[in-house]
Design an enzyme around this catalytic site. Structure first.
Site, PDB file in Angstrom:
ATOM      1  N   SER A 155       1.015  -1.082  -0.020  1.00  0.00           N
ATOM      2  CA  SER A 155       0.125   0.022   0.022  1.00  0.00           C
ATOM      3  C   SER A 155       1.017   1.210   0.164  1.00  0.00           C
ATOM      4  CB  SER A 155      -1.025   0.064   1.310  1.00  0.00           C
ATOM      5  OG  SER A 155      -0.068   0.218   2.432  1.00  0.00           O
ATOM      6  N   ASP A 202      -1.109  -1.670  -3.943  1.00  0.00           N
ATOM      7  CA  ASP A 202      -2.365  -1.734  -3.403  1.00  0.00           C
ATOM      8  C   ASP A 202      -2.895  -0.200  -3.343  1.00  0.00           C
ATOM      9  OD1 ASP A 202      -4.581  -3.237  -2.488  1.00  0.00           O
ATOM     10  OD2 ASP A 202      -3.876  -2.985  -0.477  1.00  0.00           O
ATOM     11  N   SER A 232     -10.687 -10.167   4.752  1.00  0.00           N
ATOM     12  CA  SER A 232     -10.272 -10.986   5.860  1.00  0.00           C
ATOM     13  C   SER A 232     -11.451 -11.880   6.514  1.00  0.00           C
ATOM     14  CB  SER A 232      -9.384 -10.025   6.789  1.00  0.00           C
ATOM     15  OG  SER A 232      -8.121  -9.719   6.384  1.00  0.00           O
ATOM     16  N   ILE A 252      -6.189  -9.918   1.333  1.00  0.00           N
ATOM     17  CA  ILE A 252      -6.087 -10.174   3.007  1.00  0.00           C
ATOM     18  C   ILE A 252      -4.866  -9.357   3.653  1.00  0.00           C
ATOM     19  CG2 ILE A 252      -5.907 -12.067   4.528  1.00  0.00           C
ATOM     20  CD1 ILE A 252      -7.045 -13.864   2.252  1.00  0.00           C
ATOM     21  N   ASP A 253      -5.244  -8.435   4.380  1.00  0.00           N
ATOM     22  CA  ASP A 253      -4.385  -8.090   5.162  1.00  0.00           C
ATOM     23  C   ASP A 253      -4.699  -7.824   6.694  1.00  0.00           C
ATOM     24  OD1 ASP A 253      -2.291  -6.226   6.040  1.00  0.00           O
ATOM     25  OD2 ASP A 253      -3.206  -4.301   5.159  1.00  0.00           O
ATOM     26  N   SER A 254      -5.760  -7.829   7.068  1.00  0.00           N
ATOM     27  CA  SER A 254      -6.234  -7.404   8.533  1.00  0.00           C
ATOM     28  C   SER A 254      -5.841  -8.927   9.254  1.00  0.00           C
ATOM     29  CB  SER A 254      -7.697  -7.129   8.789  1.00  0.00           C
ATOM     30  OG  SER A 254      -7.908  -5.661   8.202  1.00  0.00           O
TER      31      SER A 254
HETATM   32  P1  13P Z   1      -8.705  -6.767   4.964  1.00  0.00           P
HETATM   33  O1  13P Z   1      -8.800  -5.474   5.743  1.00  0.00           O
HETATM   34  O2  13P Z   1      -9.903  -7.261   4.794  1.00  0.00           O
HETATM   35  O3  13P Z   1      -7.819  -7.645   5.083  1.00  0.00           O
HETATM   36  O4  13P Z   1      -8.728  -6.147   3.298  1.00  0.00           O
HETATM   37  C1  13P Z   1      -7.391  -6.007   2.953  1.00  0.00           C
HETATM   38  C2  13P Z   1      -7.548  -5.193   1.377  1.00  0.00           C
HETATM   39  O5  13P Z   1      -8.634  -5.081   0.684  1.00  0.00           O
HETATM   40  C3  13P Z   1      -6.204  -4.584   0.722  1.00  0.00           C
HETATM   41  O6  13P Z   1      -6.305  -4.018  -0.253  1.00  0.00           O
HETATM   42  O1  G3H Z   2      -6.751  -1.960   1.694  1.00  0.00           O
HETATM   43  C1  G3H Z   2      -5.612  -1.420   2.615  1.00  0.00           C
HETATM   44  C2  G3H Z   2      -4.792  -2.355   2.991  1.00  0.00           C
HETATM   45  O2  G3H Z   2      -5.050  -3.165   4.180  1.00  0.00           O
HETATM   46  C3  G3H Z   2      -3.405  -1.526   3.519  1.00  0.00           C
HETATM   47  O3  G3H Z   2      -3.776  -1.021   4.538  1.00  0.00           O
HETATM   48  O4  G3H Z   2      -3.039   1.495   4.029  1.00  0.00           O
HETATM   49  O5  G3H Z   2      -2.786   0.717   6.088  1.00  0.00           O
HETATM   50  O6  G3H Z   2      -1.111  -0.025   4.621  1.00  0.00           O
HETATM   51  P1  G3H Z   2      -2.547   0.412   4.923  1.00  0.00           P
HETATM   52 ZN    ZN Z   3      -8.277  -2.953  -0.541  1.00  0.00          ZN
END
Ligand code: 13P
Ligand code: G3H
Ligand code: ZN
Length: 332
Positions: free
Chosen positions: A56, A93, A237, A278-280
């Protein structure tokens, strides 16, 4: 100027074609640091899964773009060293400007997202087309993800109070005018660990929040309009309740956490959805283990003994996703 091919990376073109016809989705895992990257690569090599490493703009600010680029090169070499050369994509991203996308492309990213979803339709088309024209005219074709519809949720650089579902009537025009390689749509997922307000959910016998189902009817309508076109789901997530409980047991507070159930993601992955973000969940797994170690071992002060177990847990989580949710295991 670095081409992604020099780093050993690939774009998403062929990977998405195979994923759509094979009925699975590629994992798109965000990373900001070495432990996350190692866990992603270990899990994807072990499960023989192709992978999209996502950065990101917040990650870029945190970790520095040259460090991230060289970590992606390191990821390719690390997979090789672990004994299996999986295809690896380095993807921006939620790019929010042409300049950011251009900069990433020139730094060695093989794929970028231009997120014009907060703009008017015409402005979104114009910006997305500008990025596609640039990305596609590179010596090594860079793939572009666009977005139609708005997800609810709050992240560092992505924030919206309400979601607006994608309008299937717009997708043919958008894809035709912009020439995007994939399209992120809004069918009820959202960013972060609290994806729905409690009043939008029901509760099971234990009081755990049960979210409303995703709008598969919208996904089906989109697929009818652009059959076989690669679709992306953000905000996917599942927010495992075990991690929420572990974080709260060791002093954290994550009220009203709720994610997207795994069965619904599995169902989506069998359709034209070929990239699931998937990040969270990774953040939750890491935080849970870090909190546990710090509380259970108050005399520990070696970061490796704190971040190591968190990395092991992350690897377990990603392997599980590849095998049981996305269906990408065995596809590399
Ligand atoms: P989550 O917050 O559900 O993990 O989504 C991540 C995401 O969409 C990153 O672009
Ligand atoms: O969709 C966003 C991602 O979870 C990235 O999050 O901008 O806090 O790095 P961030
Ligand atoms: Zn996203």
């Amino acid at each position: 100027m670095t081409s992604y091919k020099e780093l050993g990376l690939v774009n998403t073109k062929e990977l998405f074609k195979k994923a759509v016809s094979g009925g699975y989705a590629l994992p798109a895992y965000n990373f900001n640091n070495m432990e996350q990257m190692q866990a992603i690569i270990m899990a994807c090599v072990e499960t023989k899964s192709p992978v999209i490493l996502q950065v990101s703009s917040g990650a870029r600010k945190y970790a520095n773009q040259n460090i991230l680029k060289n970590m992606a090169r390191g990821a390719v070499e690390y997979a090789h060293e672990l004994g299996y050369d999986i295809p690896i994509v380095l993807h921006l991203d939620h790019g929010d400007s042409f300049e950011l996308c251009k900069d990433c492309i020139e730094t060695g990213f093989s794929s970028v997202m231009i997120d014009g979803s907060h703009l008017s339709y015409d402005e979104n088309v114009a910006l997305t087309k500008k990025v596609c024209d640039f990305a596609h005219s590179q010596k090594d074709y860079v793939t572009v993800e666009g977005e139609l519809g708005v997800l609810a949720g709050v992240e560092d650089d992505v924030s919206s109070e309400h979601s607006h579902y994608t309008q299937p009537a717009e997708v043919i025009d958008f894809v035709g005018k912009t020439k995007v390689d994939s399209l992120a749509i809004s069918i009820g997922t959202s960013h972060g660990r609290a994806k729905f307000k409690p009043e939008q959910c029901t509760r099971d016998a234990n009081g755990i929040l049960i979210p409303p189902p995703l709008r598969f009817d919208i996904l089906e309508e989109v697929e009818k309009k652009i059959p076989g076109f690669p679709i992306v789901l953000h905000g996917s997530s599942s927010v495992p309740i075990e991690y929420v409980h572990m974080i709260e047991k060791y002093g954290g507070k994550l009220t009203d956490s709720v994610g997207i159930p795994e069965e619904q993601l599995r169902k989506a992955a069998k359709s034209a959805v070929c990239k699931i973000n998937i990040d969270s969940d990774g953040r939750l797994a890491m935080t849970a283990l870090i909190r546990k170690i710090l509380i259970e071992k108050p005399d520990e002060f070696d970061p490796r003994k704190i971040l190591g177990p968190a990395r092991d847990e992350l690897k377990k989580l990603y392997s599980h996703k590849n095998k049981n949710v996305l269906g990408s295991a065995g596809q590399a």
